[in-house]
Design a protein around this motif. Structure first.
Motif, PDB file in Angstrom:
ATOM      1  N   ARG A  49      17.668 -40.356  69.928  1.00 10.17           N
ATOM      2  CA  ARG A  49      18.260 -40.745  68.501  1.00 10.17           C
ATOM      3  C   ARG A  49      19.757 -41.137  68.465  1.00 10.17           C
ATOM      4  N   PHE A  50      20.054 -42.372  68.364  1.00  8.92           N
ATOM      5  CA  PHE A  50      21.446 -42.504  68.540  1.00  8.92           C
ATOM      6  C   PHE A  50      21.659 -43.864  67.423  1.00  8.92           C
ATOM      7  N   GLU A  51      23.026 -44.020  67.161  1.00  8.94           N
ATOM      8  CA  GLU A  51      23.534 -44.880  66.013  1.00  8.94           C
ATOM      9  C   GLU A  51      23.557 -46.396  66.497  1.00  8.94           C
ATOM     10  N   ILE A  52      23.047 -47.112  65.707  1.00  9.93           N
ATOM     11  CA  ILE A  52      23.348 -48.724  66.005  1.00  9.93           C
ATOM     12  C   ILE A  52      23.924 -49.217  64.853  1.00  9.93           C
ATOM     13  N   GLU A  53      24.393 -50.579  65.031  1.00 12.27           N
ATOM     14  CA  GLU A  53      24.767 -51.261  63.756  1.00 12.27           C
ATOM     15  C   GLU A  53      23.853 -52.550  63.894  1.00 12.27           C
ATOM     16  N   VAL A  54      22.877 -52.718  62.916  1.00 11.12           N
ATOM     17  CA  VAL A  54      22.188 -53.832  62.582  1.00 11.12           C
ATOM     18  C   VAL A  54      22.865 -55.064  61.915  1.00 11.12           C
ATOM     19  N   THR A  55      23.089 -56.024  62.874  1.00 10.22           N
ATOM     20  CA  THR A  55      23.819 -57.433  62.589  1.00 10.22           C
ATOM     21  C   THR A  55      23.128 -58.492  61.991  1.00 10.22           C
ATOM     22  N   ASP A  56      21.500 -58.412  62.081  1.00 11.58           N
ATOM     23  CA  ASP A  56      20.932 -59.527  61.385  1.00 11.58           C
ATOM     24  C   ASP A  56      19.432 -59.005  61.469  1.00 11.58           C
ATOM     25  N   LEU A  57      18.871 -59.501  60.471  1.00 14.89           N
ATOM     26  CA  LEU A  57      17.349 -59.018  60.086  1.00 14.89           C
ATOM     27  C   LEU A  57      16.336 -60.417  59.683  1.00 14.89           C
ATOM     28  N   SER A  58      15.310 -60.153  60.062  1.00 11.47           N
ATOM     29  CA  SER A  58      14.277 -61.194  59.558  1.00 11.47           C
ATOM     30  C   SER A  58      12.928 -60.556  59.334  1.00 11.47           C
ATOM     31  N   SER A  60      10.423 -60.597  60.974  1.00 16.53           N
ATOM     32  CA  SER A  60       9.867 -60.047  62.169  1.00 16.53           C
ATOM     33  C   SER A  60      10.532 -59.227  63.128  1.00 16.53           C
ATOM     34  N   GLY A  61      12.030 -59.240  62.999  1.00 19.53           N
ATOM     35  CA  GLY A  61      12.546 -58.279  63.978  1.00 19.53           C
ATOM     36  C   GLY A  61      14.152 -58.274  63.692  1.00 19.53           C
ATOM     37  N   PHE A  62      14.992 -57.799  64.153  1.00 22.53           N
ATOM     38  CA  PHE A  62      16.515 -57.516  64.055  1.00 22.53           C
ATOM     39  C   PHE A  62      17.323 -57.579  65.209  1.00 22.53           C
ATOM     40  N   ARG A  63      18.699 -57.952  65.058  1.00 26.40           N
ATOM     41  CA  ARG A  63      19.558 -57.961  66.208  1.00 26.40           C
ATOM     42  C   ARG A  63      20.412 -56.776  65.906  1.00 26.40           C
ATOM     43  N   ALA A  64      20.873 -55.875  66.900  1.00 22.20           N
ATOM     44  CA  ALA A  64      21.713 -54.502  66.560  1.00 22.20           C
ATOM     45  C   ALA A  64      22.611 -54.678  67.983  1.00 22.20           C
ATOM     46  N   GLU A  65      23.509 -53.629  67.736  1.00 22.03           N
ATOM     47  CA  GLU A  65      24.802 -53.565  68.837  1.00 22.03           C
ATOM     48  C   GLU A  65      24.572 -52.087  68.852  1.00 22.03           C
ATOM     49  N   THR A  66      24.700 -51.546  70.187  1.00 21.60           N
ATOM     50  CA  THR A  66      24.867 -50.043  70.551  1.00 21.60           C
ATOM     51  C   THR A  66      25.445 -50.075  71.706  1.00 21.60           C
ATOM     52  N   SER A  67      26.056 -49.047  72.383  1.00 23.20           N
ATOM     53  CA  SER A  67      26.525 -48.730  73.435  1.00 23.20           C
ATOM     54  C   SER A  67      25.602 -48.079  74.525  1.00 23.20           C
ATOM     55  N   PHE A  68      24.381 -47.512  73.737  1.00 24.36           N
ATOM     56  CA  PHE A  68      23.472 -46.802  74.227  1.00 24.36           C
ATOM     57  C   PHE A  68      22.584 -47.941  74.953  1.00 24.36           C
ATOM     58  N   THR A  69      22.042 -47.810  76.174  1.00 25.54           N
ATOM     59  CA  THR A  69      21.352 -48.627  77.291  1.00 25.54           C
ATOM     60  C   THR A  69      20.012 -48.672  76.875  1.00 25.54           C
TER      61      THR A  69
END
Length: 114
Positions: free
Chosen positions: A43-52, A54-63
């Motif tokens: 489990r890791f933290e992300i920042e969700v940057t957009d949402l629809s 059907s899905g989402f876009r996010a940023e994280t340093s986790f691969t």
């Protein structure tokens, strides 16, 4: 049976027949912290940057890799299953296993504006 390919000149509205315009119209820019979990229970933290719906876009340093099944946890909501669709360095696009109900979508967008 195959259907003939369409181009925008076949559509009297001039809209993109692939649905790209519809997809953009239903996408909302948000900025909110959330958690993502993969099948391995990491489990890791992300920042969700957009949402629809059907899905989402996010940023994280986790691969993560395209095709990975993940669960998105937003504050106050049950985990939502999704699959990583694409990756660009630390940015990811994920598709929900089941589209969000419009009321849930509106609730998440409202939460992001607090």
């Amino acid at each position: 049976m195959t259907q003939p390919a369409l181009d925008s000149s076949d559509d009297p509205t001039g809209e993109d027949p692939t649905g790209e315009e519809l997809r953009r119209a239903l996408r909302k820019s948000v900025k909110m912290r959330a958690h993502l979990r993969d099948r391995g229970q990491t489990r890791f933290e992300i920042e969700v940057t957009d949402l629809s719906l059907s899905g989402f876009r996010a940023e994280t340093s986790f691969t993560l890799w395209p095709g990975t099944v993940v669960w998105l946890t937003l504050p106050g909501l049950a985990a939502l299953e999704a699959v990583v669709a694409w990756r660009d360095k630390f940015k990811y696009g994920c598709a929900f296993a089941k589209p969000l109900h419009p009321a849930v979508f509106d609730h998440i967008v409202a939460l992001s504006q607090r």
